[in-house]
Design a protein around this motif. Structure first.
Motif, mmCIF file in Angstrom:
data_model
loop_
_atom_site.group_PDB
_atom_site.id
_atom_site.type_symbol
_atom_site.label_atom_id
_atom_site.label_comp_id
_atom_site.label_asym_id
_atom_site.label_seq_id
_atom_site.Cartn_x
_atom_site.Cartn_y
_atom_site.Cartn_z
ATOM 1 N N ALA A 349 35.356 -22.115 -14.688
ATOM 2 C CA ALA A 349 34.982 -23.108 -15.693
ATOM 3 C C ALA A 349 34.242 -22.462 -16.857
ATOM 4 O O ALA A 349 34.500 -22.781 -18.030
ATOM 5 C CB ALA A 349 34.125 -24.198 -15.049
ATOM 6 N N ILE A 350 33.341 -21.541 -16.571
ATOM 7 C CA ILE A 350 32.592 -20.859 -17.631
ATOM 8 C C ILE A 350 33.528 -19.994 -18.468
ATOM 9 O O ILE A 350 33.443 -19.973 -19.706
ATOM 10 C CB ILE A 350 31.443 -20.025 -17.026
ATOM 11 C CG1 ILE A 350 30.388 -20.958 -16.417
ATOM 12 C CG2 ILE A 350 30.801 -19.116 -18.071
ATOM 13 C CD1 ILE A 350 29.334 -20.267 -15.589
ATOM 14 N N LEU A 351 34.421 -19.285 -17.805
ATOM 15 C CA LEU A 351 35.383 -18.446 -18.534
ATOM 16 C C LEU A 351 36.245 -19.295 -19.455
ATOM 17 O O LEU A 351 36.456 -18.944 -20.633
ATOM 18 C CB LEU A 351 36.259 -17.684 -17.537
ATOM 19 C CG LEU A 351 37.285 -16.721 -18.138
ATOM 20 C CD1 LEU A 351 36.598 -15.594 -18.913
ATOM 21 C CD2 LEU A 351 38.177 -16.142 -17.044
ATOM 22 N N ASP A 352 36.736 -20.403 -18.957
ATOM 23 C CA ASP A 352 37.602 -21.257 -19.766
ATOM 24 C C ASP A 352 36.831 -21.947 -20.890
ATOM 25 O O ASP A 352 37.362 -22.151 -21.986
ATOM 26 C CB ASP A 352 38.272 -22.317 -18.886
ATOM 27 C CG ASP A 352 39.266 -21.720 -17.901
ATOM 28 O OD1 ASP A 352 39.669 -20.553 -18.091
ATOM 29 O OD2 ASP A 352 39.634 -22.409 -16.937
ATOM 30 N N ALA A 353 35.577 -22.330 -20.621
ATOM 31 C CA ALA A 353 34.809 -23.096 -21.595
ATOM 32 C C ALA A 353 34.310 -22.247 -22.753
ATOM 33 O O ALA A 353 34.380 -22.666 -23.921
ATOM 34 C CB ALA A 353 33.627 -23.772 -20.911
ATOM 35 N N VAL A 354 33.797 -21.040 -22.449
ATOM 36 C CA VAL A 354 33.150 -20.240 -23.496
ATOM 37 C C VAL A 354 33.625 -18.790 -23.526
ATOM 38 O O VAL A 354 33.047 -17.957 -24.227
ATOM 39 C CB VAL A 354 31.611 -20.290 -23.362
ATOM 40 C CG1 VAL A 354 31.099 -21.692 -23.632
ATOM 41 C CG2 VAL A 354 31.154 -19.798 -21.997
ATOM 42 N N LYS A 355 34.673 -18.491 -22.733
ATOM 43 C CA LYS A 355 35.260 -17.133 -22.710
ATOM 44 C C LYS A 355 34.245 -16.068 -22.321
ATOM 45 O O LYS A 355 34.238 -14.968 -22.863
ATOM 46 C CB LYS A 355 35.866 -16.800 -24.084
ATOM 47 C CG LYS A 355 36.898 -17.816 -24.576
ATOM 48 C CD LYS A 355 38.079 -17.911 -23.636
ATOM 49 C CE LYS A 355 39.156 -18.847 -24.135
ATOM 50 N NZ LYS A 355 38.788 -20.276 -24.062
ATOM 51 N N LYS A 428 29.394 -27.250 -23.180
ATOM 52 C CA LYS A 428 30.800 -27.037 -22.800
ATOM 53 C C LYS A 428 30.905 -26.519 -21.368
ATOM 54 O O LYS A 428 31.793 -26.922 -20.611
ATOM 55 C CB LYS A 428 31.462 -26.064 -23.780
ATOM 56 C CG LYS A 428 31.689 -26.637 -25.166
ATOM 57 C CD LYS A 428 32.186 -25.597 -26.148
ATOM 58 C CE LYS A 428 33.602 -25.169 -25.856
ATOM 59 N NZ LYS A 428 34.113 -24.231 -26.898
ATOM 60 N N VAL A 429 29.981 -25.640 -20.992
ATOM 61 C CA VAL A 429 29.972 -25.116 -19.629
ATOM 62 C C VAL A 429 29.711 -26.240 -18.628
ATOM 63 O O VAL A 429 30.447 -26.405 -17.640
ATOM 64 C CB VAL A 429 28.911 -24.002 -19.488
ATOM 65 C CG1 VAL A 429 28.623 -23.712 -18.022
ATOM 66 C CG2 VAL A 429 29.368 -22.747 -20.205
ATOM 67 N N SER A 433 32.637 -27.787 -16.038
ATOM 68 C CA SER A 433 32.397 -27.628 -14.603
ATOM 69 C C SER A 433 32.351 -28.979 -13.903
ATOM 70 O O SER A 433 32.906 -29.149 -12.808
ATOM 71 C CB SER A 433 31.082 -26.884 -14.372
ATOM 72 O OG SER A 433 31.041 -25.670 -15.090
ATOM 73 N N ILE A 434 31.683 -29.934 -14.516
ATOM 74 C CA ILE A 434 31.533 -31.265 -13.914
ATOM 75 C C ILE A 434 32.844 -32.040 -13.947
ATOM 76 O O ILE A 434 33.275 -32.622 -12.937
ATOM 77 C CB ILE A 434 30.423 -32.047 -14.651
ATOM 78 C CG1 ILE A 434 29.056 -31.431 -14.330
ATOM 79 C CG2 ILE A 434 30.459 -33.532 -14.297
ATOM 80 C CD1 ILE A 434 27.947 -31.903 -15.241
#
Length: 588
Positions: A349-355, A428-429, A433-434
């Motif tokens: 989720a973190i990778l997708d949200a903020v690279k 965004k993270v 994730s949620i």
């Protein structure tokens, strides 16, 4: 993810605006939100007014919680020379009511925190005796284990040398939340103060050079207070009874912009967006904003865990803490917290949200993590942080919030600590994730990781104690559990294309929840379900962790045999829980 989920996720993220966070930052910048204060109520009423403005159904509870509010503290050298030093006292220090305690000052070395993960568990470095009737001075923050250690040595009081120019506010009780009959006698029993580094080093040098007598005085107000707790529920469309609990604390030390105004701003922006798009949520989102975090040792979240315990046990699919997001220079996600079964979900989720690549570890016993005894999957606590290399360049020492900014828990935690661009990233993270958990057909929890962690922990404990105790039963149970989980997850693959309403999907998700209810408590708690462990660090599989000390004991001694007895009982609990987990997934 399906294309519809991706489309809706993008819609929600595109909705993020800094308009509401700015309003909250501006209002809170004029409030000192000490729990039990009028400013805390003003802040809660303002947030409630925003929810009313948006039409979000909500309740403001007023639980009665137990607080200790510091007022004044002083340290004065009497001999060999008279000199006064600036000081603060932590919550739940004994109050001398301003009457000085006088004694000889003795220096005792203490471990300093090395990063934000161990800031709450640094201990006194060595066994020191002969302290009865003395006042001790030691390095670090006034944390509960150190205070308890010194009390047990019979000291009159303790002074802690903070690592920088500022003195950090804090709390020194081991009691998690308001006390019960089991913990009522566990409040600190000595006066405690903190001084800054330069004054502390001066005091330390004085007592190491010659006999030094000092006076130490504290003043605190302690009692039960009715404090506002905001509770809102955004109902999902397909499985409304199941919900994520998203939460953070309202109260602060001083203005507290980075800890936790930015968190309150993030929670409110998420409330606005998720409520506006509630038709796109399959499961529900419950958001709570706590009092009593700072001066009550998480008394607000503990009250909530107690008050709604049975509902949380039945329906809460995850708890997510939001503390200190959106702080200056905090661009790294390499020091995140999560229970291991949800780690891969969070990383993706973190990778997708903020690279950004993310790293996380076992949550320490801190923050508003008041739900381990129920067995709820957990992710996040402190949010993004200043990258490690930047911390070194700045010469910053570890702190427990504000994105690693050392204004944490001081009067300097003001507007300059916040960064709205970073808050946008952190939102965004959190939202990615949620949302993915709320929408997932099968909850994204991999308890094979938990079984792997158990096997590693048991092996570590076995190597430490050697032939003094055998963990064969625990090893066998962990291996059997791991294999059973492998079979279980193979079966789950066939359900991912089903609807959430499918009886098979509902049954699978319920088994995943019950796996958490069974396995999380043995990994994070010693006390029973619906109770709260103390605010001291708890090792993995704590019932068998004393294996680390067994080999150093005299074989056949009382302590040695008592430890063996403890390990036998602890292994029984661990093995029983793993066998219960196998039953849950139909593999026993």
């Amino acid at each position: 993810m399906t294309s519809i989920v991706k489309e809706h996720e993008k819609l929600l993220l595109d909705e993020i605006s800094m308009e509401t966070p700015k309003r909250i930052l501006d209002v809170f910048s004029g409030l000192i939100r000490e729990s039990g204060s009028e400013d805390e109520r003003t802040a809660a009423h303002f947030l409630a007014s925003l929810l009313k403005e948006w039409g979000v159904p909500h309740t403001v509870h007023y639980p009665s919680i137990y607080l200790s509010v510091p007022k004044t503290a002083s340290v004065t050298a009497i001999s060999p020379a008279a000199k006064s030093f600036r000081a603060k006292t932590p919550s739940f220090s004994v109050s001398t009511n301003g009457v000085p305690v006088t004694g000889e000052l003795v220096y005792v070395p203490s471990a300093q925190a090395t990063d934000r993960y161990d800031i709450f568990d640094a201990k006194v470095k060595e066994e020191v005796n002969g302290l009865a009737g003395k006042i001790v001075i030691s390095e670090g923050l006034a944390m509960p284990e150190k205070v308890a250690t010194f009390h047990d040595k019979g000291v009159l009081g303790a002074i802690f040398i903070n690592p920088g120019t500022n003195i950090h506010d804090g709390i020194c009780t081991t009691i998690w939340g308001s006390p019960d009959l089991d913990t009522i006698g566990n409040e600190p029993k000595i006066p405690v103060v903190a001084v800054n580094k330069s004054d502390g080093e001066a005091l330390k040098a004085m007592c190491q050079k010659e006999t030094t007598v000092i006076e130490l005085a504290t003043s605190l107000e302690k009692g039960w207070h009715e404090c506002p707790l905001i509770d809102l529920f955004i109902e999902g469309t397909e499985e409304p009874e199941k919900y994520i609990l998203l939460h953070g604390h309202l109260d602060s030390w001083h203005i507290g912009i980075g800890d936790n105004t930015t968190g309150d701003a993030a929670l409110m922006e998420m409330a606005r967006i998720f409520y506006k798009h509630r038709d796109k949520l399959k499961r529900s989102l419950r958001i709570a904003i706590w009092p009593g975090h700072s001066t009550g040792r998480y008394a607000g979240s503990t009250w909530f865990a107690d008050q709604f315990a049975l509902d949380l046990d039945a329906n809460c699919i995850a708890q997510v803490n939001c503390d200190s997001p959106g702080c200056r220079w905090a661009t790294s996600y390499e020091k995140m917290d999560w229970t291991i079964e949800v780690g891969e979900h969070c990383k993706q989720a973190i990778l997708d949200a903020v690279k950004e690549e993310a790293k996380g570890k076992r949550p320490n016993r801190a923050g508003d993590y008041s739900f381990h005894n129920i067995g709820i999957t957990s992710f996040y606590k402190l949010s993004s942080s200043i990258p490690q290399e930047q911390l070194k360049e700045k010469g910053y020492y570890p702190v427990g919030g504000c994105g690693s900014n050392i204004e944490w828990h001081t009067e300097d935690d003001l507007m300059h600590v916040a960064d709205l661009d970073i808050l946008h990233r952190d939102l965004k993270v959190y939202m990615t994730s949620i949302y993915r958990v709320l929408q997932a057909t099968i909850l994204p929890y991999d308890f094979r990781k938990t079984a792997d962690e158990f096997m590693e922990t048991i092996q570590q404990y076995q190597e430490a104690c050697g032939e003094h105790f055998r963990f064969d039963q625990a090893v066998d149970a962990a291996k059997e559990l791991r294999q059973s989980l492998e079979d279980f997850y193979l079966e789950l693959q066939f359900l991912k294309t089903e609807d959430l309403a499918s009886p098979a999907v509902k049954a699978a998700n319920e088994r995943l929840l019950q796996l958490g209810r069974t396995l999380i408590p043995i990994n994070f708690t010693r006390r029973g379900k619906f109770h709260h462990d103390p605010a001291v660090q708890i090792p993995a599989l704590p019932d068998i962790a004393p294996a680390l000390q067994l080999a150093a004991l005299e074989p056949g001694s009382h302590r040695y045999r008592v430890t063996q007895t403890h390990l036998l009982r602890g292994q029984n609990r661990v093995v029983w829980a793993m066998k219960e987990a196998q039953k849950l997934i139909g593999k026993a």
